[in-house]
Design a protein around this motif. Structure first.
Motif, PDB file in Angstrom:
ATOM      1  N   ALA A 174      80.779 -47.758 -47.243  1.00  0.00           N
ATOM      2  CA  ALA A 174      79.934 -46.578 -47.452  1.00  0.00           C
ATOM      3  C   ALA A 174      80.583 -45.342 -46.833  1.00  0.00           C
ATOM      4  CB  ALA A 174      78.556 -46.818 -46.844  1.00  0.00           C
ATOM      5  N   ILE A 175      81.193 -45.501 -45.650  1.00  0.00           N
ATOM      6  CA  ILE A 175      81.903 -44.383 -45.017  1.00  0.00           C
ATOM      7  C   ILE A 175      83.071 -43.945 -45.887  1.00  0.00           C
ATOM      8  CG2 ILE A 175      83.341 -43.734 -43.043  1.00  0.00           C
ATOM      9  CD1 ILE A 175      81.532 -45.651 -41.360  1.00  0.00           C
ATOM     10  N   ALA A 176      83.833 -44.916 -46.379  1.00  0.00           N
ATOM     11  CA  ALA A 176      84.965 -44.591 -47.248  1.00  0.00           C
ATOM     12  C   ALA A 176      84.501 -43.903 -48.523  1.00  0.00           C
ATOM     13  CB  ALA A 176      85.740 -45.865 -47.583  1.00  0.00           C
ATOM     14  N   ALA A 177      83.333 -44.291 -49.038  1.00  0.00           N
ATOM     15  CA  ALA A 177      82.806 -43.681 -50.260  1.00  0.00           C
ATOM     16  C   ALA A 177      82.449 -42.219 -50.030  1.00  0.00           C
ATOM     17  CB  ALA A 177      81.587 -44.465 -50.745  1.00  0.00           C
TER      18      ALA A 177
ATOM     19  N   GLU B 297      84.215 -39.277 -52.248  1.00  0.00           N
ATOM     20  CA  GLU B 297      83.439 -38.459 -53.179  1.00  0.00           C
ATOM     21  C   GLU B 297      83.535 -36.967 -52.875  1.00  0.00           C
ATOM     22  OE1 GLU B 297      79.894 -41.166 -54.935  1.00  0.00           O
ATOM     23  OE2 GLU B 297      79.628 -40.589 -52.845  1.00  0.00           O
ATOM     24  N   ALA B 298      84.125 -36.612 -51.732  1.00  0.00           N
ATOM     25  CA  ALA B 298      84.294 -35.195 -51.395  1.00  0.00           C
ATOM     26  C   ALA B 298      85.518 -34.650 -52.115  1.00  0.00           C
ATOM     27  CB  ALA B 298      84.447 -35.037 -49.882  1.00  0.00           C
TER      28      ALA B 298
ATOM     29  N   THR C  84      83.137 -32.733 -47.164  1.00  0.00           N
ATOM     30  CA  THR C  84      82.828 -34.042 -46.575  1.00  0.00           C
ATOM     31  C   THR C  84      81.502 -33.988 -45.825  1.00  0.00           C
ATOM     32  OG1 THR C  84      85.195 -34.474 -46.298  1.00  0.00           O
ATOM     33  CG2 THR C  84      83.675 -35.872 -45.066  1.00  0.00           C
ATOM     34  N   ASP C  85      80.646 -34.952 -46.084  1.00  0.00           N
ATOM     35  CA  ASP C  85      79.328 -35.029 -45.439  1.00  0.00           C
ATOM     36  C   ASP C  85      79.484 -35.724 -44.087  1.00  0.00           C
ATOM     37  OD1 ASP C  85      76.707 -35.352 -44.682  1.00  0.00           O
ATOM     38  OD2 ASP C  85      76.009 -36.100 -46.619  1.00  0.00           O
TER      39      ASP C  85
ATOM     40  N   LEU D 188      78.743 -39.735 -39.523  1.00  0.00           N
ATOM     41  CA  LEU D 188      78.390 -39.978 -38.121  1.00  0.00           C
ATOM     42  C   LEU D 188      77.226 -40.966 -38.023  1.00  0.00           C
ATOM     43  CD1 LEU D 188      78.770 -39.310 -35.130  1.00  0.00           C
ATOM     44  CD2 LEU D 188      77.194 -37.366 -35.457  1.00  0.00           C
ATOM     45  N   ALA D 189      76.231 -40.811 -38.867  1.00  0.00           N
ATOM     46  CA  ALA D 189      75.085 -41.726 -38.848  1.00  0.00           C
ATOM     47  C   ALA D 189      75.511 -43.143 -39.218  1.00  0.00           C
ATOM     48  CB  ALA D 189      74.006 -41.223 -39.812  1.00  0.00           C
ATOM     49  N   LEU D 190      76.395 -43.266 -40.203  1.00  0.00           N
ATOM     50  CA  LEU D 190      76.867 -44.590 -40.607  1.00  0.00           C
ATOM     51  C   LEU D 190      77.663 -45.259 -39.499  1.00  0.00           C
ATOM     52  CD1 LEU D 190      77.906 -43.799 -44.296  1.00  0.00           C
ATOM     53  CD2 LEU D 190      76.113 -45.414 -43.576  1.00  0.00           C
TER      54      LEU D 190
END
Length: 413
Positions: free
Chosen positions: A297-300, A304-305, A311-312, A317-319
């Protein structure tokens, strides 16, 4: 030099296939592993002089099989002398009907070898180390680097693992039912480490080793077909695909490292990204999250950015905060610190890094110094950043990483 590298790559690719064929035919993992190493040395000596055989795999299997037969005959004779009695059956029947004939595999031989190396008689660390050696073709030094332990320690661990496999009487077959599930965690960890070694090689002139990342992805796809409902298998495959998608942009034409923020994202493999995002989305929706799904999920989010500034980072950070509940890996903690710096500022990240200074798994590791250098540079401490970049450059055994870190230090001089 090019011929030497091509031969090295060929032998690395063939080694696990040859070992699998010999173990399937003869059993005796430890004897076969030694025999395969002897066949590889024979190839290194003969092929540059005589030329590569038309079927190099068959050549290696034949030589390794004959060496295995010789070793087993010697072992049989030694045991007979020790006990002073005749064997119950002829030696040729005991070792195998033919040294040259290798039966057709019913499964992917390399995958069977992978599960064999993850035998429950071995500790988790021994399972992973043995598989990296036998299936991944990594050297003892590379495996030691992956485990963050001294090379002699790893050599002893691999030797003990081979002896344990023999003592357990392990068979060359695919485990079934609960036995298969029990070994799955170790298998996934092994594939993860093999991919990581290929994604960023621990030593040498190349940053990336596509033969390792490709083999890790291939084997994980096989696992995914076998276990289509397993969210962590899907998560690991997604993680590999999302990271491998960046490979064309991670180096310049001459092999120099290009950091994530400076990569030409137009060169990223969008098909691989789409597949990875689809896999991890389905896995997270259909099962409880696990460490591989969270890393995917982090890599995704990165993939996607379309631009670095898109980049979100709060989501990343939450992940990482969730991921740290599943994993005590110092590398996860290090990346968490970098993510914190991107959201809360470099000093927040530097404070997190201080907590890692006492972790013996990171003592002397170049990535800790490199991360600290990056955050010090972000904070405006050019002198401190330069010192840490130089320290990281001295500690790494990867030439592209060393050159990149030295260049960063020089830029701040």
């Amino acid at each position: 030099m090019r011929l030497h590298r091509e031969l090295e790559d060929l032998l690395r690719d063939l080694a696990p296939q040859v070992l699998a064929a010999c173990v399937r035919h003869h059993g005796h993992f430890d004897v076969c592993e030694d025999a395969v190493q002897e066949s590889l040395l024979a190839a290194v000596r003969q092929w540059p002089r005589d030329g590569v055989p038309d079927d190099p795999r068959a050549w290696l299997v034949r030589v390794a099989s004959r060496r295995t037969t010789d070793h087993l005959r010697s072992e049989w004779a030694r045991r007979r002398r020790e006990v002073g009695v005749a064997a119950r059956r002829p030696v040729d029947e005991w070792i195998a009907p033919s040294a040259d004939a290798v039966p057709e595999a019913r499964h992917d031989d390399t995958l069977v070898l992978l599960f064999l190396c993850c035998h429950p008689a071995l500790s988790r660390s021994s399972q992973i180390a043995l598989t990296l050696r036998a299936v991944g073709g990594l050297t003892t030094a590379q495996i030691a680097h992956a485990f963050l332990v001294p090379e002699p320690t790893m050599a002893q661990r691999i030797s003990r693992a081979k002896r344990s496999i023999r003592a357990a009487g392990a068979e060359f077959r695919m485990p079934q039912g609960p036995e298969s599930i029990n070994r799955l965690d170790a298998v996934l960890h092994v594939l993860y480490l093999i991919f990581n070694e290929g994604y960023t090689a621990s030593s040498g002139a190349r940053l990336q080793r596509a033969e390792l990342t490709g083999e890790a992805i291939r084997l994980t796809r096989v696992l995914s077909r076998m276990l289509p409902e397993d969210g962590e298998v899907a998560g690991l495959l997604a993680l590999m695909l999302l990271n491998e998608a960046r490979r064309p942009a991670r180096t310049t034409r001459d092999g120099a490292l290009v950091p994530l923020a400076e990569q030409d994202r137009g060169r990223w493999d969008r098909e691989a990204i789409a597949e990875g995002v689809r896999l991890v989305s389905a896995a997270l929706a259909g099962s409880s999250p696990g460490p591989y799904q969270l890393q995917a999920a982090i890599a995704a989010v990165h993939a996607e950015a379309r631009r670095p500034e898109d980049t979100d980072w709060p989501q990343i950070l939450a992940l990482y905060g969730v991921l740290e509940r599943f994993s005590d890996s110092p590398m996860v903690a290090l990346n968490h610190a970098v993510a914190a710096s991107m959201v809360r500022g470099p000093r927040a990240g530097l404070e997190r890094l201080r907590t890692l200074d006492a972790d013996p798994r990171l003592a002397g590791h170049h990535r800790l110094a490199a991360a600290r250098a990056h955050l010090l540079e972000m904070d405006g401490d050019r002198t401190g950043a330069r010192e840490q970049y130089r320290l990281a450059a001295r500690r790494t055994t990867s030439i592209p990483e060393r050159d990149y870190l030295r260049a960063r230090a020089e830029r701040l001089a």
